[in-house]
Design an enzyme around this catalytic site. Structure first.
Site, PDB file in Angstrom:
ATOM      1  N   CYS A 169      55.762 -12.159 111.095  1.00  0.00           N
ATOM      2  CA  CYS A 169      57.092 -11.727 110.696  1.00  0.00           C
ATOM      3  C   CYS A 169      58.175 -12.275 111.954  1.00  0.00           C
ATOM      4  O   CYS A 169      59.166 -12.205 111.425  1.00  0.00           O
ATOM      5  CB  CYS A 169      57.110 -10.039 110.867  1.00  0.00           C
ATOM      6  SG  CYS A 169      55.820  -9.357 109.945  1.00  0.00           S
ATOM      7  N   HIS A 207      63.880  -7.511 112.049  1.00  0.00           N
ATOM      8  CA  HIS A 207      62.929  -7.260 111.075  1.00  0.00           C
ATOM      9  C   HIS A 207      62.752  -6.192 110.385  1.00  0.00           C
ATOM     10  O   HIS A 207      62.695  -5.149 111.070  1.00  0.00           O
ATOM     11  CB  HIS A 207      61.519  -7.910 111.874  1.00  0.00           C
ATOM     12  CG  HIS A 207      60.412  -7.865 110.944  1.00  0.00           C
ATOM     13  ND1 HIS A 207      60.431  -8.322 109.608  1.00  0.00           N
ATOM     14  CD2 HIS A 207      58.880  -7.088 110.862  1.00  0.00           C
ATOM     15  CE1 HIS A 207      59.163  -8.362 109.001  1.00  0.00           C
ATOM     16  NE2 HIS A 207      58.434  -7.577 109.835  1.00  0.00           N
ATOM     17  N   ASN A 220      58.508  -4.904 103.658  1.00  0.00           N
ATOM     18  CA  ASN A 220      58.222  -6.157 104.814  1.00  0.00           C
ATOM     19  C   ASN A 220      57.730  -7.291 104.030  1.00  0.00           C
ATOM     20  O   ASN A 220      56.766  -7.428 103.493  1.00  0.00           O
ATOM     21  CB  ASN A 220      57.144  -5.457 105.673  1.00  0.00           C
ATOM     22  CG  ASN A 220      56.750  -6.564 106.808  1.00  0.00           C
ATOM     23  OD1 ASN A 220      57.179  -7.617 106.692  1.00  0.00           O
ATOM     24  ND2 ASN A 220      56.162  -5.995 107.803  1.00  0.00           N
TER      25      ASN A 220
HETATM   26  N1  ACO Z   1      50.579   7.736 101.522  1.00  0.00           N
HETATM   27  C1  ACO Z   1      50.087   8.933 102.103  1.00  0.00           C
HETATM   28  N2  ACO Z   1      49.550   8.969 103.589  1.00  0.00           N
HETATM   29  C2  ACO Z   1      49.310   7.876 104.064  1.00  0.00           C
HETATM   30  C3  ACO Z   1      49.913   6.594 103.641  1.00  0.00           C
HETATM   31  C4  ACO Z   1      50.188   6.642 102.470  1.00  0.00           C
HETATM   32  N3  ACO Z   1      50.864   5.179 101.885  1.00  0.00           N
HETATM   33  N4  ACO Z   1      49.576   5.898 104.632  1.00  0.00           N
HETATM   34  C5  ACO Z   1      48.682   6.422 105.500  1.00  0.00           C
HETATM   35  N5  ACO Z   1      48.585   7.556 105.338  1.00  0.00           N
HETATM   36  C6  ACO Z   1      48.110   8.947 105.853  1.00  0.00           C
HETATM   37  C7  ACO Z   1      46.983   8.475 106.800  1.00  0.00           C
HETATM   38  O1  ACO Z   1      45.717   8.129 106.271  1.00  0.00           O
HETATM   39  C8  ACO Z   1      47.002   9.664 108.120  1.00  0.00           C
HETATM   40  O2  ACO Z   1      46.442  10.737 107.416  1.00  0.00           O
HETATM   41  P1  ACO Z   1      45.401  11.539 108.245  1.00  0.00           P
HETATM   42  O3  ACO Z   1      46.234  12.205 109.278  1.00  0.00           O
HETATM   43  O4  ACO Z   1      44.548  12.255 107.487  1.00  0.00           O
HETATM   44  O5  ACO Z   1      44.398  10.357 108.821  1.00  0.00           O
HETATM   45  C9  ACO Z   1      48.436   9.674 107.904  1.00  0.00           C
HETATM   46  O6  ACO Z   1      49.111   9.346 106.736  1.00  0.00           O
HETATM   47  C10 ACO Z   1      49.236   9.463 109.164  1.00  0.00           C
HETATM   48  O7  ACO Z   1      48.806   8.085 109.574  1.00  0.00           O
HETATM   49  P2  ACO Z   1      49.623   7.159 110.563  1.00  0.00           P
HETATM   50  O8  ACO Z   1      49.009   5.883 110.530  1.00  0.00           O
HETATM   51  O9  ACO Z   1      49.655   8.062 111.847  1.00  0.00           O
HETATM   52  O10 ACO Z   1      50.998   7.279 109.972  1.00  0.00           O
HETATM   53  P3  ACO Z   1      52.284   6.500 110.602  1.00  0.00           P
HETATM   54  O11 ACO Z   1      53.391   7.496 110.655  1.00  0.00           O
HETATM   55  O12 ACO Z   1      52.163   5.748 111.946  1.00  0.00           O
HETATM   56  O13 ACO Z   1      52.921   5.502 109.377  1.00  0.00           O
HETATM   57  C11 ACO Z   1      52.644   3.111 109.067  1.00  0.00           C
HETATM   58  C12 ACO Z   1      52.116   4.181 108.992  1.00  0.00           C
HETATM   59  C13 ACO Z   1      53.847   3.133 108.117  1.00  0.00           C
HETATM   60  C14 ACO Z   1      51.822   1.881 108.652  1.00  0.00           C
HETATM   61  C15 ACO Z   1      53.169   2.900 110.485  1.00  0.00           C
HETATM   62  O14 ACO Z   1      52.521   3.159 111.724  1.00  0.00           O
HETATM   63  C16 ACO Z   1      53.830   1.471 110.594  1.00  0.00           C
HETATM   64  O15 ACO Z   1      54.947   1.261 109.948  1.00  0.00           O
HETATM   65  N6  ACO Z   1      53.441   0.444 111.572  1.00  0.00           N
HETATM   66  C17 ACO Z   1      54.172  -0.616 111.508  1.00  0.00           C
HETATM   67  C18 ACO Z   1      53.650  -1.516 110.716  1.00  0.00           C
HETATM   68  C19 ACO Z   1      54.587  -2.964 111.022  1.00  0.00           C
HETATM   69  O16 ACO Z   1      55.391  -2.912 111.268  1.00  0.00           O
HETATM   70  N7  ACO Z   1      53.734  -4.131 110.919  1.00  0.00           N
HETATM   71  C20 ACO Z   1      54.478  -5.420 111.131  1.00  0.00           C
HETATM   72  C21 ACO Z   1      53.798  -6.504 110.829  1.00  0.00           C
HETATM   73  S1  ACO Z   1      53.333  -6.891 109.175  1.00  0.00           S
HETATM   74  C22 ACO Z   1      53.039  -8.580 109.257  1.00  0.00           C
HETATM   75  O17 ACO Z   1      53.123  -9.427 110.493  1.00  0.00           O
HETATM   76  C23 ACO Z   1      52.717  -9.414 108.264  1.00  0.00           C
END
Ligand code: ACO
Length: 329
Positions: free
Chosen positions: A115, A256, A286
């Protein structure tokens, strides 16, 4: 000899037609529009057609940027394309774009910094221009993440989309364009965000229980989230300091577009008003290397940034990598 600067002479973008909205994801995984909107901030993303690949998107964005700059394909001497989803190992995606454009006078190569890729490519091209080696360069960020997404993994599939953005850099004797850049990498944290190539480790196989194809994106979302907020803040401060500019003097910051909460977290840490930070993540999700150049193009189209104004482009991503560029239009 007078100093040479790398002016941003034109910008362009391309987005595939097909839209995937949150209602679609409700039909394929256990998720909801409410969860995605609240936790990520994405409403829609674009999906390339089955026969539409990264070089097709990249070439279309490049054509738009050349048109905006008033240059012909033959004028281009250097093409640098950033992507994590090129359709071939070789020829490179940049060479495929070169052929599609008919930019026969250009040297072309790819960069993979996930990214952060567009910022790495911009920094590299600007050094070629500033050194006097080339007068006109094309910098492209293009990705078709939907082709390397595991649509059984709800924690990643809702995040990603496809697109391409491009910028034309030209040599100028006026102080403008890319005024400073900061790049960084931490390969020791690389296993936080992976997409396998020729090799998949046991860990990589375990991480993708649903998928027969290990060439899909996996990430430790929470760890990447924390890294993202911190590095977006520090890379913005560092590049502004390097250029002798106070954060309060910036007209816009283009981060980003991975997650609205990451953008908001960085905005608060930098003590910037909402209108000083560009956000279009709700429309496209993204798109890895394509996010920053598409956002730059839209900021120009919307009059959010005008000639003479200063902005910072800042990104983070797989590798892990991060980068920032202070530019003046
Ligand atoms: N729908 C519903 N629930 C979900 C979903 C979904 N799509 N995805 C995850 N959950 C659930 C999880 O299973 C978890 O459930 P549990 O508590 O029963 O285990 C709960 O939601 C919370 O999960 P977290 O991982 O703590 O959620 P978080 O608030 O951290 O959000 C996310 C997850 C959106 C992935 C976030 O962590 C994020 O944006 N991270 C950064 C990602 C990023 O920026 N990547 C960039 C690089 S990509 C590249 O380089 C190609």
């Amino acid at each position: 000899m007078n100093e040479i600067y790398a002016k941003i002479a034109g910008v362009g973008k391309y987005l595939p037609e097909k839209v995937l909205d949150n209602a679609y994801f409700e039909t394929i995984v256990d998720t909801s529009d409410e969860w995605i909107t609240k936790r990520v901030g994405v409403k829609e993303r674009r999906m390339s057609a089955p026969d539409e690949y990264t070089s097709d998107l990249g070439a279309k964005a490049a054509e738009a940027a050349l048109k905006d700059a008033g240059l012909a394909a033959e004028d281009v001497e250097l093409i640098i394309l950033a992507s994590v989803s090129p359709e071939m190992y070789t020829p490179s995606c940049s060479c495929m774009v070169q052929a599609k454009l008919g930019a026969k006078n250009a040297a072309a190569f790819d960069i993979n910094a996930a990214c952060s890729g567009f910022i790495f490519a911009l920094a590299t091209a600007s050094l070629y221009i500033k050194s006097g080696a080339y007068k006109n360069a094309l910098v492209i960020g293009a990705d078709t993440l939907t082709k390397i997404t595991d649509y059984k993994d709800r924690s990643t599939c809702v995040l990603f989309g496809d697109g391409a953005g491009a910028a034309v850099l030209t040599a100028s004797d006026k102080k403008t364009g890319v005024l400073g850049t900061v790049l960084g990498s931490d390969g020791a944290q690389g296993n936080l965000l992976t997409c396998c190539g020729l090799k998949a480790s046991d860990e990589d196989i375990e991480r993708r229980p649903f998928s027969d194809n290990k060439r899909t994106i996996w990430m430790d979302g929470q760890a990447v989230f924390k890294f993202a907020v911190k590095t977006m803040e520090s890379a913005t401060i560092e590049v502004a300091k390097k250029c002798g500019v106070d954060i309060s003097e910036l007209d816009l910051v283009i981060p980003h577009q991975a997650n609205k909460r990451i953008i908001e977290g960085a905005r608060k840490r930098l003590k910037l008003e909402h209108d000083k930070v560009f956000c279009n993540v709700e429309k496209y999700g993204n798109m890895s290397a394509a996010c920053v150049p598409i956002a730059l193009c839209e900021a120009v189209e919307q009059g959010r940034i005008k000639p003479g104004e200063k902005l910072v482009l800042v990104g983070f991503g797989g590798g892990l990598t991060w980068g920032s560029a202070l530019i003046e239009l």
